[in-house]
Design an enzyme around this catalytic site. Structure first.
Site, mmCIF file in Angstrom:
data_model
loop_
_atom_site.group_PDB
_atom_site.id
_atom_site.type_symbol
_atom_site.label_atom_id
_atom_site.label_comp_id
_atom_site.label_asym_id
_atom_site.label_seq_id
_atom_site.Cartn_x
_atom_site.Cartn_y
_atom_site.Cartn_z
ATOM 1 N N ASP A 65 0.799 -1.119 0.080
ATOM 2 C CA ASP A 65 0.181 0.145 -0.011
ATOM 3 C C ASP A 65 0.703 1.140 -0.040
ATOM 4 O O ASP A 65 0.549 2.222 -0.573
ATOM 5 C CB ASP A 65 -0.778 0.012 1.209
ATOM 6 C CG ASP A 65 -1.699 1.386 1.189
ATOM 7 O OD1 ASP A 65 -2.548 1.472 0.571
ATOM 8 O OD2 ASP A 65 -1.675 2.131 1.987
ATOM 9 N N SER A 69 -6.716 -0.368 0.001
ATOM 10 C CA SER A 69 -5.908 0.588 0.535
ATOM 11 C C SER A 69 -6.157 0.569 2.224
ATOM 12 O O SER A 69 -5.397 0.559 3.468
ATOM 13 C CB SER A 69 -5.644 1.929 0.004
ATOM 14 O OG SER A 69 -4.964 2.811 0.873
ATOM 15 N N LYS A 121 -4.621 -1.897 5.680
ATOM 16 C CA LYS A 121 -3.771 -1.445 6.835
ATOM 17 C C LYS A 121 -4.651 -1.750 8.098
ATOM 18 O O LYS A 121 -3.926 -2.025 9.305
ATOM 19 C CB LYS A 121 -3.711 0.104 6.575
ATOM 20 C CG LYS A 121 -2.756 0.480 5.701
ATOM 21 C CD LYS A 121 -2.596 2.217 5.467
ATOM 22 C CE LYS A 121 -3.812 2.602 4.673
ATOM 23 N NZ LYS A 121 -3.518 3.586 3.622
#
Ligand code: URA
Length: 433
Positions: free
Chosen positions: A161, A183, A187
């Protein structure tokens, strides 16, 4: 397998397999796929989209592409908050210490500016000394001791990412539902939080231009979070005008500090801060939304949230004297933008304001660009307000006054003044859980 065949398959609108995504993510991170082929791949995704199955495959592959943030040493309910991107959106700077003051643990990994939107990491770096890159055990220690820490994504956390984010920013491939979902959620899955609050922005300043697009993005992200065993909720928010009264790094930090210090500020910003914080507290089982909101209001008023922010900044080696006295922030030279005619501000093209702020130096045009922290815009008049010809509608800030002309023109193009009072949309448009 060859990357060129995968690009072609996506370009022709076919569904990619798990093995193909594994190849793209794995070989890109090893440096075996050059940026120009990844840029072509991203553009193919931009035009052809991804199925939900493809989004899940890529998210999980990206999440395991680097180090996991274990967080098991942190005691208490750990809750993260992440925005899909906005203009003037400084909520994380207020919400994170406020939620911590209310009793949850906030271990937040934030991003840099993307496209016309700002990033929390860039904003925090405008506080002299503030370190956004820290070893994970220091990060965990700060969360345990203070209750909150905000760091940037290190090279080892979801490295795919980190690389894609920078390429998307400069290849016009940011505003793609699958690329935003993968994205953000990669995370979130890489960190061991118990709960996630997603701020999904909708409107002219967001990557989601329509309510349907925002709701669809929220649905897929919430489903990915819940399926991974994290309590996840999305707050759908209006981005048809800049959030609060400032755009740009130091300007937004100053606005956030003043809100934390006094509990007072722009009413839409305050309302959104309270909605996001109460969603975080309620996920932690601290009561219904209304009682959580009351607690948040109290912690803001007593100054406990401001104290948390100061403690966090100090542990990140930031200069706390700038928080005590915000006049220490250098805010550049200024130029007023005047209303060309009399009437109500009927509409703001918020992306236009975001771009006008970038033109002043507040963001990046290439991956190597350095940010001018002083650059940005004070939004003096906003949707629904009345102006006379010649009234100040915005104040431009920059260290370079040669940048004013282009930015001023963009602000003027982005604003519509009419005869009829238009009520702004509510800032909270709904919830997806
Ligand atoms: N925030 C992210 O982390 N990624 C995106 O793609 C958009 C906003």
């Amino acid at each position: 397998m060859r990357i060129v065949d995968i690009i072609k398959k996506k370009r022709d609108g076919e569904e990619l397999t798990h093995e193909e995504f594994d190849y793209v993510a794995g070989e890109y991170i090893k440096g075996n796929i050059p940026d120009y082929q990844i840029a072509a791949f991203l553009m193919a995704v931009y035009y052809k989209g991804m199925t939900n199955q493809e989004i899940v495959y890529l998210t999980k592959l990206m999440a395991k592409s680097g180090d996991k943030i274990d967080l098991s040493n942190i005691k208490g309910f750990k809750v993260d908050k992440h925005s899909t991107g906005g203009v003037g959106d400084k909520t994380s700077l207020v919400v994170a210490p406020l939620a911590a003051a209310c009793g949850v643990k906030v271990a937040k990994i934030s991003g840099r500016g993307l496209g016309h939107t700002g990033g929390t990491v860039d904003k925090l770096e405008s506080i002299p000394g503030y370190k956004t890159q820290l070893p994970i055990d220091t990060f965990e220690d700060i969360v345990n001791d203070v209750g909150v820490s905000i760091i940037g994504q290190s090279a080892n956390v979801v490295p795919v990412d980190k690389k894609l984010y920078a390429i998307r920013d400069v290849t016009a491939t940011v505003d793609s539902l699958p690329l935003i979902a993968t994205s953000i959620m990669s995370k979130k899955l890489a960190a061991a939080d118990d709960g996630i609050v997603l701020e999904v922005t909708i409107g002219s300043g967001s990557f989601n231009k329509t309510f349907d697009a925002g709701e669809k993005l929220a649905r897929i992200m919430v489903d990915i979070g819940n399926a991974a065993g994290k309590k996840t909720v999305a707050v759908l928010t209006d981005m048809n005008q800049p959030l609060g009264r400032t755009i740009g790094n130091s300007l937004e930090v100053v606005e956030a500090i003043e809100l934390l210090k006094t509990g007072k500020g722009d009413s839409r910003l305050l309302e959104l801060v309270l909605a996001l914080t109460s969603a975080m507290l309620s996920l932690a089982g601290m009561g219904d939304i209304n009682s959580c909101k009351e607690l948040a209001i109290k912690k803001l008023k007593t100054g406990e949230a401001y104290k948390k922010f100061c403690d966090m900044v100090s542990r990140h080696e930031g200069d706390v004297s700038f928080l005590r006295d915000t006049s220490k922030f250098y805010l550049g030279v200024t130029k007023e933008v005047l209303a060309p005619k009399e009437g109500y501000i009927a509409k703001i093209d918020t992306e236009g304001y975001g771009l006008a702020s970038l033109y002043l130096g507040a963001g990046r045009n290439t991956m190597e660009d350095k940010i001018d922290f002083s650059a940005g815009i004070e939004v003096v008049k906003t949707v629904g307000e009345y102006v006379h010809k010649g009234d100040v509608i915005a104040i431009l800030h920059s260290t370079n006054k040669d940048l004013f002309a282009q930015s001023e023109q963009k602000v003027l193009e982005s604003i519509q003044i009419g005869d009829i009072l238009i009520e702004p949309n509510p800032v909270v448009l709904g919830y997806v859980q």
